[in-house]
Design a protein around this motif. Structure first.
Motif, PDB file in Angstrom:
ATOM      1  N   PRO A   1       0.999  -1.349  -0.054  1.00 39.37           N
ATOM      2  CA  PRO A   1       0.184  -0.010   0.040  1.00 39.37           C
ATOM      3  C   PRO A   1       0.905   1.201  -0.116  1.00 39.37           C
ATOM      4  O   PRO A   1       1.804   1.316   0.893  1.00 39.37           O
ATOM      5  CB  PRO A   1      -0.720  -0.070   1.236  1.00 39.37           C
ATOM      6  N   VAL A   2       0.756   2.229  -1.077  1.00 45.24           N
ATOM      7  CA  VAL A   2       1.309   3.523  -0.875  1.00 45.24           C
ATOM      8  C   VAL A   2       0.142   4.672  -1.143  1.00 45.24           C
ATOM      9  O   VAL A   2      -0.845   4.333  -1.440  1.00 45.24           O
ATOM     10  CB  VAL A   2       2.432   3.588  -2.370  1.00 45.24           C
ATOM     11  N   PHE A   3       0.603   5.808  -0.801  1.00 45.66           N
ATOM     12  CA  PHE A   3      -0.430   6.893  -0.706  1.00 45.66           C
ATOM     13  C   PHE A   3       0.255   8.220  -1.300  1.00 45.66           C
ATOM     14  O   PHE A   3       1.605   8.219  -1.400  1.00 45.66           O
ATOM     15  CB  PHE A   3      -0.569   7.098   0.769  1.00 45.66           C
ATOM     16  N   THR A   4      -0.474   8.838  -1.912  1.00 44.49           N
ATOM     17  CA  THR A   4      -0.295  10.178  -2.527  1.00 44.49           C
ATOM     18  C   THR A   4       0.054  11.241  -1.792  1.00 44.49           C
ATOM     19  O   THR A   4       0.541  12.209  -1.877  1.00 44.49           O
ATOM     20  CB  THR A   4      -1.270  10.463  -3.511  1.00 44.49           C
ATOM     21  N   SER A   5      -0.178  11.081  -0.345  1.00 42.57           N
ATOM     22  CA  SER A   5       0.198  12.210   0.588  1.00 42.57           C
ATOM     23  C   SER A   5       0.398  11.368   2.006  1.00 42.57           C
ATOM     24  O   SER A   5      -0.135  10.352   2.275  1.00 42.57           O
ATOM     25  CB  SER A   5      -0.958  13.145   0.808  1.00 42.57           C
ATOM     26  N   TRP A   6       1.075  12.010   2.823  1.00 46.64           N
ATOM     27  CA  TRP A   6       1.520  11.332   4.294  1.00 46.64           C
ATOM     28  C   TRP A   6       0.246  11.489   5.053  1.00 46.64           C
ATOM     29  O   TRP A   6      -0.142  10.647   5.852  1.00 46.64           O
ATOM     30  CB  TRP A   6       2.600  12.059   4.882  1.00 46.64           C
ATOM     31  N   GLU A   7      -0.725  12.304   4.730  1.00 43.82           N
ATOM     32  CA  GLU A   7      -2.099  12.477   5.241  1.00 43.82           C
ATOM     33  C   GLU A   7      -3.064  11.404   5.138  1.00 43.82           C
ATOM     34  O   GLU A   7      -3.473  10.588   6.243  1.00 43.82           O
ATOM     35  CB  GLU A   7      -2.969  13.598   5.169  1.00 43.82           C
ATOM     36  N   ARG A   8      -2.905  10.770   3.939  1.00 45.90           N
ATOM     37  CA  ARG A   8      -3.487   9.588   3.476  1.00 45.90           C
ATOM     38  C   ARG A   8      -3.055   8.285   3.945  1.00 45.90           C
ATOM     39  O   ARG A   8      -3.518   7.443   4.517  1.00 45.90           O
ATOM     40  CB  ARG A   8      -3.770   9.360   2.154  1.00 45.90           C
ATOM     41  N   LEU A   9      -1.650   8.350   4.174  1.00 44.10           N
ATOM     42  CA  LEU A   9      -0.780   7.201   4.796  1.00 44.10           C
ATOM     43  C   LEU A   9      -1.215   7.179   6.300  1.00 44.10           C
ATOM     44  O   LEU A   9      -1.638   6.077   6.964  1.00 44.10           O
ATOM     45  CB  LEU A   9       0.619   7.437   4.767  1.00 44.10           C
ATOM     46  N   ALA A  10      -1.415   8.321   7.058  1.00 43.58           N
ATOM     47  CA  ALA A  10      -1.771   8.238   8.365  1.00 43.58           C
ATOM     48  C   ALA A  10      -3.389   7.885   8.593  1.00 43.58           C
ATOM     49  O   ALA A  10      -3.382   7.321   9.537  1.00 43.58           O
ATOM     50  CB  ALA A  10      -1.724   9.541   8.894  1.00 43.58           C
ATOM     51  N   LEU A  11      -4.203   8.182   7.782  1.00 42.42           N
ATOM     52  CA  LEU A  11      -5.662   7.602   7.807  1.00 42.42           C
ATOM     53  C   LEU A  11      -5.549   6.123   7.608  1.00 42.42           C
ATOM     54  O   LEU A  11      -6.416   5.397   8.403  1.00 42.42           O
ATOM     55  CB  LEU A  11      -6.421   8.171   6.864  1.00 42.42           C
ATOM     56  N   PHE A  12      -4.732   5.462   7.049  1.00 47.82           N
ATOM     57  CA  PHE A  12      -4.447   4.000   6.992  1.00 47.82           C
ATOM     58  C   PHE A  12      -3.884   3.521   8.040  1.00 47.82           C
ATOM     59  O   PHE A  12      -4.265   2.519   8.398  1.00 47.82           O
ATOM     60  CB  PHE A  12      -3.821   3.701   5.259  1.00 47.82           C
TER      61      PHE A  12
END
Length: 114
Positions: free
Chosen positions: A51-62
């Motif tokens: 799993p990879v994310f386009t922002s660190w905010e989306r990573l934090a939600l995950f």
């Protein structure tokens, strides 16, 4: 749909396939950093995914509070083990998540003479 989303959608629609591919390659992606060098790979019915994310905010939600790293999609494609694909924004809003397949990027490079 916001005005920003509409403008971005129209800009992407006017790009050539080579321009879209270059935009994907340059995209910055964020991922959870494991204790040992490498990636946290999940085995799924569809194969191995990171799993990879386009922002660190989306990573934090995950993943919540975690150690993280980031790189470009082009570098990620080089670093992923063979047969492992990246799932971009698994919990993302529309248009939803998509798979980033390093083999597809490598094939496109060969076809474009890179």
């Amino acid at each position: 749909m916001s005005l920003r989303d509409l403008v971005q959608e129209q800009a992407v629609a006017r790009m050539s396939s080579a321009e879209r591919l270059d935009a994907v390659r340059a995209m910055r992606l964020y991922f959870q950093r494991p204790e040992e060098p490498g990636f946290l790979v999940s085995e799924t019915e569809d194969g191995a995914l990171v799993p990879v994310f386009t922002s660190w905010e989306r990573l934090a939600l995950f993943a919540g509070a975690c150690d993280w790293a980031s790189t470009t999609a082009e570098d990620l494609a080089e670093l992923l083990p063979e047969g492992v694909r990246a799932l971009v924004d698994p919990l993302g809003p529309e248009p939803g998540p998509f798979l980033l397949d390093a083999d597809v990027l490598r094939t496109a490079d060969t076809e474009q003479g890179r």
